[in-house]
Write a protein that holds these residues in place. Structure first.
Motif, short mmCIF file in Angstrom:
data_model
loop_
_atom_site.label_atom_id
_atom_site.label_comp_id
_atom_site.label_asym_id
_atom_site.label_seq_id
_atom_site.Cartn_x
_atom_site.Cartn_y
_atom_site.Cartn_z
N GLY A 83 41.78 47.63 68.78
CA GLY A 83 42.95 47.22 68.94
C GLY A 83 43.66 46.53 67.81
O GLY A 83 44.80 46.35 67.79
N THR A 84 42.87 46.30 66.73
CA THR A 84 43.40 45.85 65.55
C THR A 84 43.58 46.94 64.51
O THR A 84 44.03 46.76 63.14
CB THR A 84 42.45 44.60 64.88
N LEU A 132 49.16 49.73 62.74
CA LEU A 132 49.42 48.52 63.34
C LEU A 132 50.50 48.38 64.38
O LEU A 132 50.70 47.77 65.38
CB LEU A 132 49.70 47.35 62.27
N ILE A 133 51.65 49.35 63.95
CA ILE A 133 52.89 49.61 65.00
C ILE A 133 52.13 49.90 66.33
O ILE A 133 52.44 49.61 67.42
CB ILE A 133 53.83 50.41 64.40
N CYS A 143 49.12 49.39 67.57
CA CYS A 143 48.26 48.62 67.95
C CYS A 143 49.26 47.45 68.98
O CYS A 143 48.93 47.27 70.00
CB CYS A 143 47.83 47.78 66.89
N GLU A 144 50.45 47.25 68.25
CA GLU A 144 51.29 46.47 69.10
C GLU A 144 51.69 46.97 70.15
O GLU A 144 52.05 46.26 71.41
CB GLU A 144 52.36 45.77 68.07
N ILE A 145 52.40 48.18 70.25
CA ILE A 145 52.92 48.78 71.37
C ILE A 145 51.85 49.08 72.35
O ILE A 145 52.09 48.67 73.60
CB ILE A 145 53.25 50.08 70.75
N TYR A 146 50.68 49.29 72.09
CA TYR A 146 49.63 49.39 73.26
C TYR A 146 49.49 48.06 73.73
O TYR A 146 49.47 47.79 75.22
CB TYR A 146 48.21 49.88 72.60
N ARG A 147 49.34 46.93 73.10
CA ARG A 147 49.07 45.70 73.45
C ARG A 147 50.08 45.29 74.15
O ARG A 147 49.93 44.62 75.34
CB ARG A 147 48.71 44.68 72.28
N LEU A 148 51.30 45.48 74.04
CA LEU A 148 52.52 44.87 74.96
C LEU A 148 52.96 45.78 76.09
O LEU A 148 53.63 45.19 76.96
CB LEU A 148 53.74 44.98 73.76
#
Length: 214
Positions: free
Chosen positions: A74-75, A91-92, A94-99
């Motif tokens: 996830g990082t 990294l983009i 990662c953020e989309i998956y996380r959010l």
């Protein structure tokens, strides 16, 4: 989910999905000059700990090799020993998956998504009014209006990643980078592909409609 618990069949399925979608989109010319990247979540949907398969950096996406993809956490760090580098824009993802909890994210560069991102840059979003393909996003109102967000295309990817949270709109499964390309996502690869195709249709429609209005 422990990364040690990732099953070989989960990894193989993710790679197979990426290979299939890569073939389809490459045939449309949506990966010029090794650009673009694709990813699929692997093994679960825990927002705190997840992994995803992503296209390796610098690969010609019109051909297939045994080293086209790798697994990252996830990082964005590889979770297996590999000489491959993940996409520079991991990294983009990662953020989309996380959010969003998405199951797949597809990023392509096309002439029309670049043109509309510049055309509406000062507005900060691409407006679309009443076009049928809006329904691809499960928006069913008659004459629906949507605004597709645009973010700046910094050379420093972490700067872009920090802006993703503020740009995501619950009803719009995509973000444009200015003069760069679209990130489209969905619950799975099928849905992400549907969303991506709808965005690209809408971008071409909006651009051509703007020309006709002049």
């Amino acid at each position: 989910m422990s990364f040690n618990e990732l099953r070989l069949e989960d990894k193989q399925q993710a790679y197979a999905e990426l290979k299939e979608i890569k073939s389809v989109l490459a045939a449309r010319g949506w990966f010029p000059g090794t650009s673009g990247n694709l990813s699929v979540r692997v093994g679960g949907f825990d927002p705190a700990q997840f992994a995803f398969a992503i296209t390796a950096s610098g690969k010609d996406k019109s051909v297939h090799t045994p080293s086209d993809y790798l697994l990252v956490d996830g990082t964005g760090r590889p979770i297996e020993t590999t000489g491959l580098k993940p996409s520079a824009e991991t990294l983009i993802h990662c953020e989309i998956y996380r959010l969003t909890g998405a199951g797949a994210i597809f990023h392509v560069h096309t002439v029309f998504n670049n043109l509309v991102s510049e055309l509406f840059w000062e507005r900060g979003s691409v407006p679309v009014d009443g076009v049928e393909l809006i329904k691809a996003f499960n928006i069913w109102e008659e004459e629906a209006h949507i605004d597709i967000p645009i973010l700046p295309n910094y050379a420093d990817i972490p700067r872009i990643a920090k802006l993703v949270e503020g740009a995501i709109q619950p009803r719009i499964p995509g973000i444009l980078l200015r003069k760069h390309g679209i990130y489209a996502w969905g619950a799975n690869a099928f849905e992400a592909k549907r969303h991506l195709e709808a965005f690209e249709f809408l971008f071409e429609y909006v651009y051509r409609w703007e020309l006709l209005k002049k």
